[in-house]
Design an enzyme around this catalytic site. Structure first.
Site, PDB file in Angstrom:
ATOM      1  N   SER A   1      -2.852   5.707  36.895  1.00 42.25           N
ATOM      2  CA  SER A   1      -2.200   4.485  37.381  1.00 42.25           C
ATOM      3  C   SER A   1      -2.796   3.294  36.647  1.00 42.25           C
ATOM      4  CB  SER A   1      -2.443   4.306  38.876  1.00 42.25           C
ATOM      5  OG  SER A   1      -2.073   2.997  39.269  1.00 42.25           O
TER       6      SER A   1
ATOM      7  N   TYR B   1      -7.253   3.731  46.401  1.00 42.13           N
ATOM      8  CA  TYR B   1      -6.313   4.336  45.443  1.00 42.13           C
ATOM      9  C   TYR B   1      -6.823   4.120  44.021  1.00 42.13           C
ATOM     10  CZ  TYR B   1      -1.873   5.073  42.924  1.00 42.13           C
ATOM     11  OH  TYR B   1      -0.893   5.500  42.063  1.00 42.13           O
TER      12      TYR B   1
HETATM   13  P1  NAP Z   1       6.908  10.041  44.803  1.00 45.20           P
HETATM   14  O1  NAP Z   1       8.282   9.656  44.407  1.00 45.20           O
HETATM   15  O2  NAP Z   1       6.396   9.669  46.149  1.00 45.20           O
HETATM   16  O3  NAP Z   1       6.740  11.636  44.586  1.00 45.20           O
HETATM   17  C1  NAP Z   1       5.503  12.230  44.910  1.00 45.20           C
HETATM   18  C2  NAP Z   1       5.535  13.698  44.531  1.00 45.20           C
HETATM   19  O4  NAP Z   1       4.236  14.250  44.798  1.00 45.20           O
HETATM   20  C3  NAP Z   1       6.514  14.511  45.357  1.00 45.20           C
HETATM   21  O5  NAP Z   1       6.930  15.603  44.574  1.00 45.20           O
HETATM   22  C4  NAP Z   1       5.643  15.006  46.525  1.00 45.20           C
HETATM   23  O6  NAP Z   1       6.122  16.221  47.108  1.00 45.20           O
HETATM   24  C5  NAP Z   1       4.325  15.256  45.810  1.00 45.20           C
HETATM   25  N1  NAP Z   1       3.161  15.108  46.697  1.00 45.20           N
HETATM   26  C6  NAP Z   1       2.744  13.987  47.328  1.00 45.20           C
HETATM   27  N2  NAP Z   1       1.628  14.237  48.036  1.00 45.20           N
HETATM   28  C7  NAP Z   1       1.336  15.555  47.845  1.00 45.20           C
HETATM   29  C8  NAP Z   1       0.318  16.416  48.314  1.00 45.20           C
HETATM   30  N3  NAP Z   1      -0.643  15.978  49.152  1.00 45.20           N
HETATM   31  N4  NAP Z   1       0.341  17.707  47.916  1.00 45.20           N
HETATM   32  C9  NAP Z   1       1.312  18.152  47.089  1.00 45.20           C
HETATM   33  N5  NAP Z   1       2.310  17.399  46.611  1.00 45.20           N
HETATM   34  C10 NAP Z   1       2.317  16.102  46.980  1.00 45.20           C
HETATM   35  O7  NAP Z   1       5.818   9.429  43.794  1.00 45.20           O
HETATM   36  P2  NAP Z   1       5.925   8.974  42.257  1.00 45.20           P
HETATM   37  O8  NAP Z   1       6.125   7.499  42.239  1.00 45.20           O
HETATM   38  O9  NAP Z   1       6.820   9.877  41.507  1.00 45.20           O
HETATM   39  O10 NAP Z   1       4.389   9.220  41.828  1.00 45.20           O
HETATM   40  C11 NAP Z   1       3.987  10.294  40.986  1.00 45.20           C
HETATM   41  C12 NAP Z   1       2.582   9.987  40.473  1.00 45.20           C
HETATM   42  O11 NAP Z   1       2.595   8.762  39.741  1.00 45.20           O
HETATM   43  C13 NAP Z   1       1.534   9.824  41.578  1.00 45.20           C
HETATM   44  O12 NAP Z   1       0.317  10.401  41.177  1.00 45.20           O
HETATM   45  C14 NAP Z   1       1.384   8.312  41.679  1.00 45.20           C
HETATM   46  O13 NAP Z   1       0.117   7.923  42.169  1.00 45.20           O
HETATM   47  C15 NAP Z   1       1.579   7.897  40.225  1.00 45.20           C
HETATM   48  N6  NAP Z   1       1.997   6.495  40.047  1.00 45.20           N
HETATM   49  C16 NAP Z   1       3.163   6.039  40.572  1.00 45.20           C
HETATM   50  C17 NAP Z   1       3.493   4.704  40.380  1.00 45.20           C
HETATM   51  C18 NAP Z   1       4.762   4.090  40.927  1.00 45.20           C
HETATM   52  O14 NAP Z   1       4.885   2.843  40.882  1.00 45.20           O
HETATM   53  N7  NAP Z   1       5.718   4.875  41.403  1.00 45.20           N
HETATM   54  C19 NAP Z   1       2.645   3.867  39.650  1.00 45.20           C
HETATM   55  C20 NAP Z   1       1.466   4.383  39.137  1.00 45.20           C
HETATM   56  C21 NAP Z   1       1.143   5.700  39.338  1.00 45.20           C
HETATM   57  P3  NAP Z   1       7.204  16.206  48.343  1.00 45.20           P
HETATM   58  O15 NAP Z   1       8.509  15.704  47.742  1.00 45.20           O
HETATM   59  O16 NAP Z   1       7.289  17.628  48.774  1.00 45.20           O
HETATM   60  O17 NAP Z   1       6.655  15.274  49.370  1.00 45.20           O
END
Ligand code: NAP
Length: 243
Positions: free
Chosen positions: A138, A152
């Site tokens: 991130s 975080y």
């Molecule tokens: P998202 O849309 O909330 O999707 C999260 C994914 O991770 C889903 O597939 C979820 O599975 C899975 N997941 C969450 N908690 C879990 C756990 N405890 N065990 C196993 N699987 C888990 O999030 P995203 O925005 O795509 O984020 C993906 C990554 O990018 C994360 O590491 C996040 O920190 C990072 N990130 C995101 C952003 C942003 O702005 N979106 C920015 C920086 C970094 P289910 O569908 O089954 O719940």
């Protein structure tokens, strides 16, 4: 050419689903993990298969190290090997420092840092020269422009050191390890029309959110031939929020 095999954690939606689709389009068979959303994982597996690859959905809680190792082992057993690991599953609770509980801190460290370590360790046992490990970090590990993200940011900073260590451990075997660090990215975790979105957009150089496909493109580069000389690196894909 034989299809290569990738494992993407948290592939049921958001960034992980975009990475899975992109790698399938680039010629990979792709296993994805999810925590709860089995129906959505099944839909992504169908898309992987429609792109010509074999797909596999594995339910695996990222906070559970045994489940992480089993996800790697199942991928190898059912898809025949492992060339690319993408540790992406993540969660983003935030709030006032005084209100963060120890349970939340432990969960963040387990899901982001420990899971990535355990996955990389398990994957490395099966990987051969030319393989890649990509962690999703991130921009908040580099710069924290708003309050409420201390735990975080701490959990994601661990990944900066993790890829450097992995690069040194696995470099002699021809395996790369890198970190892709997204900024605000339009997913359910952080929708581009959410309550914080205007403020987040203002902090970027480009005045925009990233799309999940923007992040997937960086992963595809690191997983592909063009990225073979890149290891131990952190690659920001953040619309310039850390510029
Ligand atoms: P998202 O849309 O909330 O999707 C999260 C994914 O991770 C889903 O597939 C979820 O599975 C899975 N997941 C969450 N908690 C879990 C756990 N405890 N065990 C196993 N699987 C888990 O999030 P995203 O925005 O795509 O984020 C993906 C990554 O990018 C994360 O590491 C996040 O920190 C990072 N990130 C995101 C952003 C942003 O702005 N979106 C920015 C920086 C970094 P289910 O569908 O089954 O719940």
């Amino acid at each position: 050419m034989a299809r290569r095999v990738a494992l993407v954690t948290g592939g049921s939606r958001g960034i992980g689903a975009a990475v899975a689709r992109r790698l399938a389009g680039d010629g990979f068979d792709v296993a994805i993990t999810y925590r709860a959303a089995g129906d959505r994982a099944a839909a992504v597996v169908k898309e992987i298969e429609a792109a010509g690859g074999r797909g596999l959905g594995v339910r695996a809680e990222a906070a559970d190290p045994v489940a992480m190792v089993e996800a790697v082992e199942r991928t190898v057993r059912e898809l025949g090997g492992l060339d690319v690991l993408v540790s992406n599953a993540g969660t983003a609770p935030y709030g006032a420092l005084e209100e963060v509980t120890l349970a939340e801190v432990d969960e963040l460290l387990a899901v982001h840092a420990r899971a990535s370590f355990v996955l990389a360790q398990a994957a490395a046992r099966h990987m051969e020269a030319g393989a890649s490990i990509v962690l999703i970090g991130s921009s908040l590990a580099e710069r924290v422009p708003y309050a409420g993200w201390t735990a975080y940011a701490m959990s994601k900073s661990a990944l900066v050191g993790l890829v450097k260590g992995l690069a040194r451990d696995l470099g002699p075997r021809g395996i790369t390890a890198n970190l892709v660090s997204p900024g605000s990215t339009d997913t359910e975790m952080n929708p581009a029309d959410g309550p914080e979105a205007e403020e987040e957009r203002r902090y970027t150089a480009l005045g925009r959110y990233c799309s999940p496909e923007d992040i997937a493109a960086a992963v595809a580069y690191l997983a592909g031939k063009g990225g073979r000389a890149v290891t131990g690196a952190t690659i920001p894909v953040d619309s310039g929020v850390t510029a």
